[in-house]
Each structure stands twice: as C-alpha cells, then as structure tokens.
Scaffold this motif. Sequence first.
Motif, PDB file in Angstrom:
ATOM      1  N   LEU A  40       0.733  -1.151   0.080  1.00 46.94           N
ATOM      2  CA  LEU A  40      -0.113  -0.085   0.151  1.00 46.94           C
ATOM      3  C   LEU A  40       0.906   1.216  -0.155  1.00 46.94           C
ATOM      4  N   GLU A  41       1.960   1.191   0.680  1.00 42.04           N
ATOM      5  CA  GLU A  41       2.795   2.404   0.786  1.00 42.04           C
ATOM      6  C   GLU A  41       3.278   2.649  -0.621  1.00 42.04           C
ATOM      7  N   ASP A  42       3.890   1.543  -1.281  1.00 41.74           N
ATOM      8  CA  ASP A  42       4.361   1.732  -2.525  1.00 41.74           C
ATOM      9  C   ASP A  42       3.405   2.340  -3.471  1.00 41.74           C
ATOM     10  N   ILE A  43       2.218   1.761  -3.477  1.00 40.93           N
ATOM     11  CA  ILE A  43       1.252   2.219  -4.519  1.00 40.93           C
ATOM     12  C   ILE A  43       0.993   3.940  -4.052  1.00 40.93           C
ATOM     13  N   LYS A  44       0.906   4.103  -2.727  1.00 35.28           N
ATOM     14  CA  LYS A  44       0.807   5.640  -2.509  1.00 35.28           C
ATOM     15  C   LYS A  44       2.053   6.456  -2.931  1.00 35.28           C
ATOM     16  N   ASN A  45       3.118   6.072  -2.871  1.00 34.76           N
ATOM     17  CA  ASN A  45       4.094   6.669  -3.475  1.00 34.76           C
ATOM     18  C   ASN A  45       4.177   6.884  -4.935  1.00 34.76           C
ATOM     19  N   LYS A  46       3.734   5.602  -5.443  1.00 28.50           N
ATOM     20  CA  LYS A  46       3.445   5.867  -7.161  1.00 28.50           C
ATOM     21  C   LYS A  46       2.593   7.023  -7.425  1.00 28.50           C
ATOM     22  N   ILE A  47       1.513   7.056  -6.770  1.00 25.46           N
ATOM     23  CA  ILE A  47       0.288   7.953  -7.017  1.00 25.46           C
ATOM     24  C   ILE A  47       1.107   9.291  -6.785  1.00 25.46           C
ATOM     25  N   ASP A  48       1.726   9.501  -5.677  1.00 21.30           N
ATOM     26  CA  ASP A  48       2.354  10.701  -5.309  1.00 21.30           C
ATOM     27  C   ASP A  48       3.165  11.241  -6.246  1.00 21.30           C
ATOM     28  N   ASP A  49       3.918  10.488  -6.904  1.00 21.93           N
ATOM     29  CA  ASP A  49       4.980  10.698  -7.954  1.00 21.93           C
ATOM     30  C   ASP A  49       4.299  11.021  -9.414  1.00 21.93           C
ATOM     31  N   ILE A  50       3.057  10.152  -9.829  1.00 22.20           N
ATOM     32  CA  ILE A  50       2.329  10.478 -10.757  1.00 22.20           C
ATOM     33  C   ILE A  50       1.680  11.752 -10.708  1.00 22.20           C
ATOM     34  N   SER A  51       1.223  12.146  -9.564  1.00 22.93           N
ATOM     35  CA  SER A  51       0.473  13.663  -9.382  1.00 22.93           C
ATOM     36  C   SER A  51       1.798  14.694  -9.532  1.00 22.93           C
ATOM     37  N   ALA A  52       2.948  14.554  -8.889  1.00 22.14           N
ATOM     38  CA  ALA A  52       3.753  15.482  -9.172  1.00 22.14           C
ATOM     39  C   ALA A  52       4.322  15.598 -10.641  1.00 22.14           C
ATOM     40  N   ARG A  53       4.220  14.604 -11.353  1.00 22.53           N
ATOM     41  CA  ARG A  53       4.459  14.610 -12.904  1.00 22.53           C
ATOM     42  C   ARG A  53       3.382  15.387 -13.558  1.00 22.53           C
ATOM     43  N   GLU A  54       1.947  14.979 -13.360  1.00 20.21           N
ATOM     44  CA  GLU A  54       1.055  15.575 -13.903  1.00 20.21           C
ATOM     45  C   GLU A  54       0.857  17.190 -13.482  1.00 20.21           C
ATOM     46  N   TRP A  55       1.438  17.571 -12.392  1.00 21.44           N
ATOM     47  CA  TRP A  55       1.453  18.946 -12.241  1.00 21.44           C
ATOM     48  C   TRP A  55       2.453  19.614 -12.860  1.00 21.44           C
ATOM     49  N   GLN A  56       3.469  19.133 -12.985  1.00 19.05           N
ATOM     50  CA  GLN A  56       4.547  19.676 -13.558  1.00 19.05           C
ATOM     51  C   GLN A  56       4.435  19.837 -15.167  1.00 19.05           C
ATOM     52  N   LEU A  57       3.647  18.499 -15.837  1.00  9.69           N
ATOM     53  CA  LEU A  57       3.203  18.607 -16.972  1.00  9.69           C
ATOM     54  C   LEU A  57       2.107  19.878 -17.324  1.00  9.69           C
ATOM     55  N   ALA A  58       1.351  19.943 -16.430  1.00  8.98           N
ATOM     56  CA  ALA A  58       0.245  21.110 -16.458  1.00  8.98           C
ATOM     57  C   ALA A  58       0.973  22.596 -16.561  1.00  8.98           C
ATOM     58  N   LYS A  59       1.853  22.622 -15.606  1.00  8.53           N
ATOM     59  CA  LYS A  59       2.722  23.839 -15.559  1.00  8.53           C
ATOM     60  C   LYS A  59       3.364  24.162 -17.099  1.00  8.53           C
ATOM     61  N   LEU A  60       3.821  23.165 -17.690  1.00  9.72           N
ATOM     62  CA  LEU A  60       4.724  23.274 -18.738  1.00  9.72           C
ATOM     63  C   LEU A  60       3.778  23.437 -19.958  1.00  9.72           C
ATOM     64  N   VAL A  61       2.408  22.974 -19.893  1.00  7.86           N
ATOM     65  CA  VAL A  61       1.573  23.117 -20.945  1.00  7.86           C
ATOM     66  C   VAL A  61       0.972  24.595 -20.723  1.00  7.86           C
ATOM     67  N   LYS A  62       0.758  25.206 -19.571  1.00  8.57           N
ATOM     68  CA  LYS A  62       0.220  26.571 -19.256  1.00  8.57           C
ATOM     69  C   LYS A  62       1.113  27.313 -19.798  1.00  8.57           C
TER      70      LYS A  62
END
Length: 70
Positions: A40-62
């Motif tokens: 479960l902790e691994d899954i949470k870490n992966k979700i956090d990593d994906i969320s951070a990447r998503e936020w970074q991509l959204a910033k770049l698109v903007k």
Amino acid sequence: MNDKELFENNCFPLFWCEDEEHFEQPQVQRKDLQTLLAELEDIKNKIDDISAREWQLAKLVKFHKEGFAR
C-alpha cells in the motif's frame, strides 16, 4: 478431412472440451498485514509521483500556451 474442414463443420478435437478436471483452480494468495501495508505504501508513493509529474506537465502546458511559443 483436414483440421480446417473439421473446424468449419463444428467438429472440434476432444481436448477442446471444457472439462473442469483440465483446468486448475486459481490459488488464493494470502499475505500478512506487514506485506500488505508495504505494498500500500508503494502504491501511495507511485500515486504521489504521478501526481507530481501531472502537475509539472500542467505547468509546462500552461507556460507553453501563455506565450513561450510566441
């Protein structure tokens, strides 16, 4: 008759029959609590990593849409 003709005439070989004894029942996996919590902790870490990447991509698109490409 060849295999294709047999197939077209719905004459399938005997080993194609769905007999329960030919199929294995899936084995139930039982894990201890610590293993499940670690997974479960691994899954949470992966979700956090994906969320951070998503936020970074959204910033770049903007940034791209607001004038960097002009």
